[in-house]
Design a protein around this motif. Structure first.
Motif, short mmCIF file in Angstrom:
data_model
loop_
_atom_site.label_atom_id
_atom_site.label_comp_id
_atom_site.label_asym_id
_atom_site.label_seq_id
_atom_site.Cartn_x
_atom_site.Cartn_y
_atom_site.Cartn_z
N LEU A 1 -5.34 -10.14 -2.39
CA LEU A 1 -6.26 -9.05 -2.03
C LEU A 1 -5.76 -7.70 -2.53
CD1 LEU A 1 -7.38 -10.11 1.54
CD2 LEU A 1 -8.72 -10.15 -0.57
N ALA A 2 -4.46 -7.48 -2.47
CA ALA A 2 -3.91 -6.22 -2.99
C ALA A 2 -4.19 -6.09 -4.48
CB ALA A 2 -2.41 -6.15 -2.73
N TYR A 3 -4.02 -7.16 -5.20
CA TYR A 3 -4.29 -7.16 -6.64
C TYR A 3 -5.75 -6.85 -6.93
CZ TYR A 3 -4.75 -8.86 -11.42
OH TYR A 3 -5.03 -8.96 -12.76
N ALA B 1 0.26 8.49 -3.03
CA ALA B 1 -0.62 9.29 -3.90
C ALA B 1 -1.76 9.92 -3.11
CB ALA B 1 -1.17 8.41 -5.02
N PHE B 2 -2.36 9.18 -2.19
CA PHE B 2 -3.52 9.66 -1.44
C PHE B 2 -3.17 10.87 -0.58
CE2 PHE B 2 -6.48 9.64 2.14
CZ PHE B 2 -7.71 9.56 1.49
N VAL C 1 0.80 -1.23 0.00
CA VAL C 1 0.00 0.00 0.00
C VAL C 1 0.84 1.28 0.00
CG1 VAL C 1 -2.01 -1.11 1.03
CG2 VAL C 1 -0.30 -0.06 2.51
N VAL C 2 2.13 1.18 -0.13
CA VAL C 2 2.99 2.37 -0.12
C VAL C 2 2.63 3.32 -1.26
CG1 VAL C 2 5.36 3.19 -0.47
CG2 VAL C 2 4.91 1.36 1.15
N PRO D 1 -6.51 -1.26 -6.73
CA PRO D 1 -6.79 -0.36 -7.86
C PRO D 1 -8.19 0.25 -7.86
CG PRO D 1 -6.10 -2.54 -8.63
CD PRO D 1 -6.28 -2.62 -7.16
N HIS D 2 -9.06 -0.18 -6.96
CA HIS D 2 -10.46 0.23 -7.02
C HIS D 2 -10.86 1.10 -5.84
CE1 HIS D 2 -10.79 -2.67 -10.23
NE2 HIS D 2 -10.28 -3.59 -9.43
N VAL D 3 -11.94 1.84 -6.03
CA VAL D 3 -12.57 2.58 -4.94
C VAL D 3 -13.95 1.98 -4.76
CG1 VAL D 3 -13.45 4.80 -4.15
CG2 VAL D 3 -11.29 4.70 -5.41
N TYR D 4 -14.18 1.44 -3.60
CA TYR D 4 -15.50 0.89 -3.28
C TYR D 4 -16.20 1.99 -2.50
CZ TYR D 4 -13.25 -3.30 -4.94
OH TYR D 4 -12.59 -4.21 -5.72
N VAL D 5 -16.49 1.81 -1.25
CA VAL D 5 -17.00 2.91 -0.42
C VAL D 5 -15.82 3.80 -0.05
CG1 VAL D 5 -18.14 3.47 1.76
CG2 VAL D 5 -18.88 1.48 0.44
N ILE D 6 -14.68 3.19 0.19
CA ILE D 6 -13.43 3.89 0.48
C ILE D 6 -12.38 3.38 -0.49
CG2 ILE D 6 -13.97 4.30 2.92
CD1 ILE D 6 -12.27 1.87 3.63
N PRO D 7 -11.26 4.07 -0.63
CA PRO D 7 -10.20 3.57 -1.53
C PRO D 7 -9.77 2.15 -1.14
CG PRO D 7 -9.74 5.82 -0.86
CD PRO D 7 -10.92 5.36 -0.05
N GLY D 8 -9.48 1.34 -2.13
CA GLY D 8 -9.14 -0.07 -1.92
C GLY D 8 -7.97 -0.31 -0.99
N TRP D 9 -7.00 0.59 -0.94
CA TRP D 9 -5.84 0.39 -0.08
C TRP D 9 -6.23 0.47 1.40
CZ3 TRP D 9 -4.17 3.89 3.53
CH2 TRP D 9 -4.58 5.21 3.38
N LYS D 10 -7.30 1.16 1.70
CA LYS D 10 -7.71 1.30 3.09
C LYS D 10 -8.34 0.02 3.59
CE LYS D 10 -8.30 6.26 3.35
NZ LYS D 10 -9.11 7.30 3.91
#
Length: 178
Positions: free
Chosen positions: A163-165, A46-47, A40-41, A169-178
């Protein structure tokens, strides 16, 4: 007749199976959290609009500092209050950090929460898994129990990668990395 002698004569029971499953799950999530930082670095950088080096510091280095200090502190907590109490405190501390991390308002808050998470996660392998297996499993099955626990828990990096893959790359309710 000593307690150690009694433990040595115990056969494998449902208690051992339940304990091994719980310890393996705990170690799985510890390793999950250790490995997720690297994936998630880039999204964190970027965020929060910071350099990769800053994202590594606040996400990974601070986490490992917390884990280092947590391992030292909880060695004494485990001795003073018992392994069970130590495990519960570890899980509460790590849980608080993990639950609040997605809501970090800045890179500094993220770093503080990763430090708190590290405090709870760091002691688990040393204090919980290895010690509890040593204390509750007879020597004739101890090696097998450790092998099962570590084999199960070391699937965590694979799960993190998958799971990272799928999520980053996506935004669900919150950004995917979160």
């Amino acid at each position: 007749m000593t307690i150690a002698g009694r433990i040595e004569r115990l056969p494998w029971t449902s208690f051992h199976t339940r304990l091994l499953v719980l310890l393996s799950l705990g170690e799985f999530f510890e390793l999950y959290d250790l490995f997720v930082g690297g994936f998630v670095v880039a999204p964190i950088s970027a965020f929060y609009k910071v350099s990769t080096a800053v994202a590594i510091y606040y996400n990974i280095a601070v986490f490992f500092l917390g884990a280092f200090l947590g391992a030292i502190i909880f060695t004494y907590v485990g001795d003073a209050l018992g392994r069970r109490t130590s495990l519960i405190l570890n899980m509460v501390i790590a849980g608080i950090g993990l639950l609040l991390t997605p809501f970090s308002s800045s890179i500094q808050v993220l770093g503080a929460l990763r430090f708190i998470t590290g405090l709870g996660v760091g002691p688990e392998a040393l204090i919980v898994l290895d010690v509890l297996i040593t204390e509750f499993f007879p020597s004739k099955i101890r090696g097998r129990a450790l092998a099962i626990a570590y084999t199960a828990s070391w699937t965590a990096p694979i799960v993190v990668a998958i799971l990272a893959y799928l999520l980053i790359p996506h935004v669900y309710v919150i950004p995917g990395w979160k």
